[in-house]
Design a protein around this motif. Structure first.
Motif, PDB file in Angstrom:
ATOM      1  N   LYS A 185       0.843  -1.188   0.000  1.00  0.00           N
ATOM      2  CA  LYS A 185       0.000   0.000   0.000  1.00  0.00           C
ATOM      3  C   LYS A 185       0.879   1.238   0.000  1.00  0.00           C
ATOM      4  CE  LYS A 185      -3.451   2.105   2.980  1.00  0.00           C
ATOM      5  NZ  LYS A 185      -4.612   1.763   3.805  1.00  0.00           N
ATOM      6  N   LYS A 191       0.800   5.566  -0.039  1.00  0.00           N
ATOM      7  CA  LYS A 191       0.023   6.802   0.143  1.00  0.00           C
ATOM      8  C   LYS A 191       0.290   7.761  -1.018  1.00  0.00           C
ATOM      9  CE  LYS A 191      -1.409   5.991   4.465  1.00  0.00           C
ATOM     10  NZ  LYS A 191      -2.815   5.965   4.870  1.00  0.00           N
ATOM     11  N   GLU A 240      -7.951   3.959  -2.568  1.00  0.00           N
ATOM     12  CA  GLU A 240      -8.661   4.240  -1.325  1.00  0.00           C
ATOM     13  C   GLU A 240      -8.934   5.731  -1.182  1.00  0.00           C
ATOM     14  OE1 GLU A 240      -6.819   1.527   1.562  1.00  0.00           O
ATOM     15  OE2 GLU A 240      -7.252   3.076   3.037  1.00  0.00           O
ATOM     16  N   ASP A 298     -12.728   4.937   2.929  1.00  0.00           N
ATOM     17  CA  ASP A 298     -12.067   4.750   4.220  1.00  0.00           C
ATOM     18  C   ASP A 298     -12.492   5.869   5.181  1.00  0.00           C
ATOM     19  OD1 ASP A 298     -10.423   4.165   6.321  1.00  0.00           O
ATOM     20  OD2 ASP A 298      -8.536   4.482   5.286  1.00  0.00           O
ATOM     21  N   GLU A 299     -11.964   7.073   4.989  1.00  0.00           N
ATOM     22  CA  GLU A 299     -12.368   8.202   5.827  1.00  0.00           C
ATOM     23  C   GLU A 299     -13.890   8.387   5.831  1.00  0.00           C
ATOM     24  OE1 GLU A 299      -9.635   8.114   4.119  1.00  0.00           O
ATOM     25  OE2 GLU A 299      -8.052   9.337   5.011  1.00  0.00           O
ATOM     26  N   LYS A 344     -11.788   0.153   9.814  1.00  0.00           N
ATOM     27  CA  LYS A 344     -10.813   0.320  10.881  1.00  0.00           C
ATOM     28  C   LYS A 344     -11.559  -0.058  12.162  1.00  0.00           C
ATOM     29  CE  LYS A 344      -7.720   3.863   9.076  1.00  0.00           C
ATOM     30  NZ  LYS A 344      -7.672   3.344   7.721  1.00  0.00           N
ATOM     31  N   ASN A 399      -6.155   9.233   0.965  1.00  0.00           N
ATOM     32  CA  ASN A 399      -6.639   9.897   2.185  1.00  0.00           C
ATOM     33  C   ASN A 399      -7.457  11.156   1.885  1.00  0.00           C
ATOM     34  OD1 ASN A 399      -3.759   8.626   3.494  1.00  0.00           O
ATOM     35  ND2 ASN A 399      -5.627   8.405   4.694  1.00  0.00           N
ATOM     36  N   ASP A 437      -3.595   4.843  -1.606  1.00  0.00           N
ATOM     37  CA  ASP A 437      -4.448   5.509  -0.618  1.00  0.00           C
ATOM     38  C   ASP A 437      -4.227   7.010  -0.677  1.00  0.00           C
ATOM     39  OD1 ASP A 437      -6.031   6.290   1.450  1.00  0.00           O
ATOM     40  OD2 ASP A 437      -4.978   5.131   3.007  1.00  0.00           O
TER      41      ASP A 437
HETATM   42 MG    MG Z   1      -6.866   4.796   4.120  1.00  0.00          MG
END
Ligand code: MG
Length: 324
Positions: free
Chosen positions: A148, A150, A205, A230-231, A254, A181, A179
């Motif tokens: 993964k 970012k 993601e 996700d968030e 999560k 974010n 990801d």
């Molecule tokens: Mg994430």
């Protein structure tokens, strides 16, 4: 009735974890201990992530101080929804009292149930990791490893160049998760997804911020690469909202901050959700509770996001030894 005690801890990252939310230096959490009359012990862990909408560590500590030292199920199930990380920790501790089985071997068994996704260093650092440590990496990871990375941390042109280079450096059958974010725009998300077409990308993601839900629905329809929220789905209430608004893609869970495990179980089963469980950098106590849920609720075989141990200067046992 259980005797309740709690132990706050602080734990330093080897190097700050950089994401679109900023740099994170110290993981702070609380280990909970419930002891029943027969002396059976149940452990749980509050590992908050306030920038994902959970309570803060200060609020969690305050809650622990306010709760009685002799506690029962009714009090535990009455913890309000604004304390999702605490709900998770107390319910987990409760269910582990009877099992009385928190141990390193137990966690190993659970971890071995799943392949693990390995979090790569953010930004350009990932390239030197693969250049200089290729031998070590090859011995540490099998060739079908999931990684993964970012994204959304610098300008898109530079990042897409790193991305191309990274794809060349990855082991041949490796899978990559990206990801963002929530750090992309409509335009950059489209550029990223176009760049992913035909590549071995498991999913992207959270491309956009949580208030851009409809655009993420559109992105999901437009490209072959899957999108995982996700968030947007950090808590049970948010998961429900996204289901109601038509999200049929992936849900990153999560577990440590989502809220009540009992309610999560019900939601996942009712809606047959495609979930991928992920860590919030908790110790093995929280990780074990989260992985137990993953084993039960992750419907599609996918790597879980718990490849985190090497991110800390001290290992789990060092942290936990200071507590007992
Ligand atoms: Mg994430």
């Amino acid at each position: 009735m259980y005797r309740f005690s709690f132990y706050p801890y602080r734990r330093q990252f080897c190097q700050p974890l950089r994401t679109h939310h900023g740099a994170w230096n110290t993981r702070e959490g609380i280990i909970l201990k419930l002891t029943d009359k027969a002396g059976n012990i149940g452990l749980g862990e509050i590992a908050p992530l306030p920038w994902f909408g959970s309570e803060t560590i200060e609020q969690a500590i305050k809650l622990c101080h306010q709760l009685p030292k002799q506690i029962d199920e009714t009090k535990i199930f009455a913890i309000p929804n604004r304390f999702p990380a605490s709900q998770f920790a107390f319910e987990s501790a409760l269910s582990s009292v009877t099992e009385n089985s928190h141990s390193k071997t137990r966690l190993k068994t659970l971890l071995n149930t799943f392949p693990n996704s390995q979090l790569l260093p953010t930004g350009k650092a990932v390239l030197s990791l693969f250049d200089f440590q290729k031998k070590e990496l090859e011995s540490r990871f099998d060739e079908k490893q999931t990684f993964k990375w970012k994204i959304g941390v610098t300008d898109i042109k530079t990042e897409l160049q790193w991305f191309d280079r990274l794809l060349q450096l990855l082991p041949p059958h490796a899978k990559l998760r990206l990801d963002a974010n929530g750090g992309l725009t409509w335009e950059t998300a489209n550029r990223w997804l176009a760049a992913c077409e035909g590549k071995s990308i498991e999913f992207l993601e959270q491309p956009l911020p949580i208030d851009r839900f409809d655009e993420m629905l559109k992105l999901q329809e437009r490209y072959t690469t899957s999108i995982a929220l996700d968030e947007s789905v950090a808590t049970l209430a948010q998961m429900e909202t996204c289901i109601d608004r038509g999200w049929r893609g992936l849900f990153v869970v999560k577990a440590s901050i989502v809220g009540s495990p009992a309610q999560l179980r019900q939601l996942c089963k009712t809606h047959h959700l495609d979930t991928v469980f992920s860590s919030v950098f908790e110790t093995r106590i929280g990780r074990e509770s989260a992985l137990k849920l993953a084993a039960e609720l992750q419907r599609v075989p996918r790597a879980v996001g718990f490849g985190i141990e090497h991110w800390f200067a001290e290992d789990d046992e060092t942290v936990l030894r200071q507590i007992w």
